[in-house]
Design a protein around this motif. Structure first.
Motif, PDB file in Angstrom:
ATOM      1  N   LEU A   1      11.246   5.695   0.789  1.00 29.47           N
ATOM      2  CA  LEU A   1      11.208   7.049   1.329  1.00 29.47           C
ATOM      3  C   LEU A   1      10.406   7.931   0.386  1.00 29.47           C
ATOM      4  N   GLN A   2       9.352   8.550   0.923  1.00 25.04           N
ATOM      5  CA  GLN A   2       8.519   9.450   0.133  1.00 25.04           C
ATOM      6  C   GLN A   2       8.675  10.876   0.671  1.00 25.04           C
TER       7      GLN A   2
ATOM      8  N   ILE B   1      14.123   4.578  -3.008  1.00 29.62           N
ATOM      9  CA  ILE B   1      14.194   3.272  -2.373  1.00 29.62           C
ATOM     10  C   ILE B   1      15.620   3.071  -1.889  1.00 29.62           C
ATOM     11  N   SER B   2      15.766   2.718  -0.615  1.00 26.63           N
ATOM     12  CA  SER B   2      17.086   2.512  -0.034  1.00 26.63           C
ATOM     13  C   SER B   2      17.301   1.049   0.309  1.00 26.63           C
ATOM     14  N   SER B   3      18.501   0.564  -0.029  1.00 27.39           N
ATOM     15  CA  SER B   3      18.928  -0.783   0.336  1.00 27.39           C
ATOM     16  C   SER B   3      20.045  -0.663   1.357  1.00 27.39           C
TER      17      SER B   3
ATOM     18  N   ASP C   1       0.800  -1.223   0.000  1.00 27.03           N
ATOM     19  CA  ASP C   1       0.000   0.000   0.000  1.00 27.03           C
ATOM     20  C   ASP C   1       0.835   1.276   0.000  1.00 27.03           C
ATOM     21  N   VAL C   2       2.164   1.133  -0.103  1.00 24.04           N
ATOM     22  CA  VAL C   2       3.014   2.301   0.067  1.00 24.04           C
ATOM     23  C   VAL C   2       2.742   3.363  -0.996  1.00 24.04           C
TER      24      VAL C   2
ATOM     25  N   GLY D   1       9.209  -1.623   5.196  1.00 20.05           N
ATOM     26  CA  GLY D   1       8.499  -2.875   5.005  1.00 20.05           C
ATOM     27  C   GLY D   1       9.414  -4.068   4.899  1.00 20.05           C
ATOM     28  N   VAL D   2      10.708  -3.819   4.670  1.00 17.78           N
ATOM     29  CA  VAL D   2      11.631  -4.929   4.498  1.00 17.78           C
ATOM     30  C   VAL D   2      12.845  -4.721   5.389  1.00 17.78           C
ATOM     31  N   ALA D   3      12.665  -4.936   6.678  1.00 16.65           N
ATOM     32  CA  ALA D   3      13.747  -4.929   7.652  1.00 16.65           C
ATOM     33  C   ALA D   3      13.470  -6.069   8.624  1.00 16.65           C
ATOM     34  N   ALA D   4      14.479  -6.436   9.390  1.00 20.32           N
ATOM     35  CA  ALA D   4      14.360  -7.631  10.219  1.00 20.32           C
ATOM     36  C   ALA D   4      13.185  -7.573  11.178  1.00 20.32           C
TER      37      ALA D   4
END
Length: 213
Positions: A91-92, A162-164, A55-56, A72-75
Motif C-alpha cells: 500500500l502506497q 505492507i499488509s499480510s 516494479d512497485v 502482487g501476492v494474492a490467489a
C-alpha cells in the motif's frame, strides 16, 4: 523512500510466515494446489515465484490523491497461494492519502509500516473505536471482519506499508462504495442515515465522480 530490495524481501518473508501461522483457509490434503490442466510433473520453480512486486517501488505518486494498492501476492495474481492461507499487498499512500473504511470478510490483516507515518483505526463489534499513529517499523493488526481505515496525515511525506492477510483471498468490502455505488435505493439509505434523499444523491454523485478500480 530509503530502503533497499533486500530489506523489502526480508519484510515480505516475515509477514508471509505470520500469515502462514494464523492461516484461516481450509487445510488441503496435498503439498500444494496444482491448477486444473497442469501436470505437476512439469512444474518448475517458476510456479512458486511471484514477480508482481518488481516494479512497485517505481510508482510515482506525485499529484496522486488516492492510495495505490498492489496485490502482487494474492490467489488471483499468484495461483500457488490457493490452499495455503496467506496473501500480501503493498500500500502506497500519497500525502493525504486515505484507504477508506473497509473490511476483509475472510482474513485478519497484519500491517507493517515501512516508511512514513499513518493514522489507523478500527471499530469492534461493540462500536468502540481504536486508533493509533504508526511510524516506520510499527506493526498493527486488524482482526478479521472488523471495520478499519488508514490515513496519511503527513503534509510532506508519502507512506509505504505492507499488509499480510491470513487468507489466499481475503476479500475487501469498501463501506462507501458498497453503500452508495451498488444500487441500494435512496430512500433505504436516507432512512438508515436519518437524512434526506437529496443528501444521498449528493453522496452517490461524489463517489461516482471519484470511483476507481
Amino acid at each position: 523512500m530509503e530502503f533497499n530490495g533486500a530489506s523489502l524481501i526480508a519484510i515480505l518473508v516475515v509477514l508471509s510466515s505470520v500469515g502462514a501461522i494464523y492461516a484461516s483457509d481450509p487445510d488441503i490434503l496435498t503439498d500444494f494446489v496444482v491448477p486444473a490442466g497442469q501436470n505437476p510433473l512439469n512444474l518448475t520453480g517458476n510456479f512458486f515465484t511471484c514477480t508482481g512486486f518488481r516494479d512497485v517501488l517505481k510508482n510515482n505518486l506525485t499529484g496522486q490523491t488516492t492510495v495505490k494498492v498492489t496485490k502482487g501476492v494474492a490467489a488471483l495474481e499468484f495461483s500457488e497461494l490457493n490452499g495455503l492461507g496467506l496473501s500480501m499487498a503493498v500500500l502506497q499512500f500519497p500525502v493525504g492519502g486515505l484507504n477508506p473504511p473497509h473490511t476483509h470478510p475472510r482474513a485478519s490483516e497484519l500491517l507493517y509500516l515501512v516508511n512514513g507515518s499513518l493514522l489507523v483505526g478500527l471499530v469492534d463489534t461493540t462500536g468502540k473505536l481504536f486508533t493509533q499513529t504508526l511510524i516506520s517499523g510499527d506493526l498493527f493488526v486488524f482482526p478479521k471482519g472488523l471495520l478499519h481505515y488508514q490515513l496519511n496525515k503527513d503534509s510532506a511525506y508519502e507512506a509505504l506499508a505492507i499488509s499480510s492477510f491470513a487468507s489466499a483471498n481475503a476479500g475487501t468490502v469498501s463501506v462507501p462504495s458498497t453503500l452508495f455505488t451498488n444500487g441500494i435505493p435512496d430512500d433505504v439509505l436516507a432512512k438508515s442515515f436519518k437524512t434526506y434523499t437529496e443528501t444521498i444523491e449528493l453522496l452517490k454523485a461524489g463517489l461516482k465522480s471519484t470511483h476507481h478500480s
